[in-house]
Enzyme design. Structure first.
Site, PDB file in Angstrom:
ATOM      1  N   ALA B  66       0.849  -1.191   0.000  1.00 46.81           N
ATOM      2  CA  ALA B  66       0.000   0.000   0.000  1.00 46.81           C
ATOM      3  C   ALA B  66       0.886   1.243   0.000  1.00 46.81           C
ATOM      4  O   ALA B  66       1.819   1.338   0.788  1.00 46.81           O
ATOM      5  CB  ALA B  66      -0.899   0.000   1.227  1.00 46.81           C
ATOM      6  N   HIS B  67       0.609   2.173  -0.907  1.00 46.17           N
ATOM      7  CA  HIS B  67       1.399   3.402  -0.956  1.00 46.17           C
ATOM      8  C   HIS B  67       0.694   4.446  -1.804  1.00 46.17           C
ATOM      9  O   HIS B  67      -0.207   4.131  -2.571  1.00 46.17           O
ATOM     10  CB  HIS B  67       2.789   3.132  -1.527  1.00 46.17           C
ATOM     11  CG  HIS B  67       2.784   2.641  -2.952  1.00 46.17           C
ATOM     12  ND1 HIS B  67       2.330   1.392  -3.301  1.00 46.17           N
ATOM     13  CD2 HIS B  67       3.150   3.243  -4.104  1.00 46.17           C
ATOM     14  CE1 HIS B  67       2.440   1.247  -4.623  1.00 46.17           C
ATOM     15  NE2 HIS B  67       2.926   2.354  -5.134  1.00 46.17           N
ATOM     16  N   SER B  68       1.119   5.699  -1.621  1.00 45.31           N
ATOM     17  CA  SER B  68       0.705   6.751  -2.538  1.00 45.31           C
ATOM     18  C   SER B  68       1.981   7.470  -2.959  1.00 45.31           C
ATOM     19  O   SER B  68       3.068   6.908  -2.803  1.00 45.31           O
ATOM     20  CB  SER B  68      -0.293   7.693  -1.863  1.00 45.31           C
ATOM     21  OG  SER B  68      -0.727   8.654  -2.811  1.00 45.31           O
TER      22      SER B  68
END
Lengths: 90, 151
Positions: B66-68
């Protein structure tokens, strides 16, 4: 040869994909420039690339590019990357 | 392996329960916030990334990264680790269901590459991964990771 590894944000999955693609290319003895890019940058970068590596979900977002688009399911699986990349680079 | 992943993880949660993928990402986001890595806005940005681009963050069978992107909500680079008690569907064609969520925040596009290499090194070994996922407590995860780094 220029290869672009594409993900949505350009910091996570594309970086992993670039690392593993470089490992595979080194073992094949092929000299290629592998670049990690987010999807926005990638649309441009893919115009001049020979190969685009990405995931199933992102492939349609790249759109029409002259590069060969290769879809990788398991980014950790060097065997899968080797199998899919080898015919494209040789 | 030289880099000790145990020292890089700002938070570890084991045997967590999430009812869906959004909740699973929130747990990873909570870990980043608790570790002083991000603000809560980053958690929502990680969820938005999946809404916009699909579940491509499920990078290998059972593993979601999960990342942005680097943003104001990122205070420093860091990672969180969440192992799930019950696997969660992210809607990925071949890598579902997810049992491990790694939350990733980065200030730029290059600084965290060594850490990602360590993550890939650890998780691409099936035996190591099985032991990590079986860990009942954060200390067990840390001990396993530290043990790998000294080898």
């Amino acid at each position: 040869m220029k290869i672009v590894a594409v993900c949505g944000m350009g910091i996570g999955t594309s970086v992993l994909l670039k690392m593993n693609a470089e490992k595979v290319l080194a073992s094949l003895g092929i000299d290629a420039d592998v670049e990690a890019a987010d999807i926005g940058v990638a649309r441009g970068a893919a115009q001049t690339a020979d190969i685009v590596l990405t995931s199933d979900e992102l492939a349609p977002e790249i759109g029409d590019v002259p590069a060969e688009v290769i879809i990788i399911d398991n980014f950790f699986d060097l065997d899968e990357i080797t199998e899919k990349l080898t015919p494209a680079v040789q | 392996m030289t880099l000790n992943l145990a020292e890089e993880l700002s938070s570890i949660t084991t045997k967590a329960t999430a009812s869906d993928w959004r909740e699973a990402i929130r747990l990873a986001g909570d870990g980043l916030v608790a570790g002083g890595v991000t603000t809560e806005a980053y958690t929502e940005e990680m969820i938005t990334a999946v809404e916009e681009h699909g579940p491509y963050i499920v990078i290998a069978p059972g593993i979601a990264l999960a990342h942005s992107r680097p943003a104001e909500s990122v205070l420093k680079g860091g990672l969180s680790w969440v192992s799930l008690e019950t696997p969660v569907e992210f809607g990925h064609a071949s890598n579902d269901p997810v049992t491990l969520v790694i939350g990733l925040a980065a200030l730029d596009h290059t600084a965290h590459i060594e850490v990602l290499k360590a993550v890939a090194g650890v998780l691409s070994n099936k035996e190591v991964r099985a032991r990590l996922e079986a860990a009942e407590t954060p200390d067990q995860v840390r001990d396993l990771l530290s043990g790998l780094a000294t080898k």
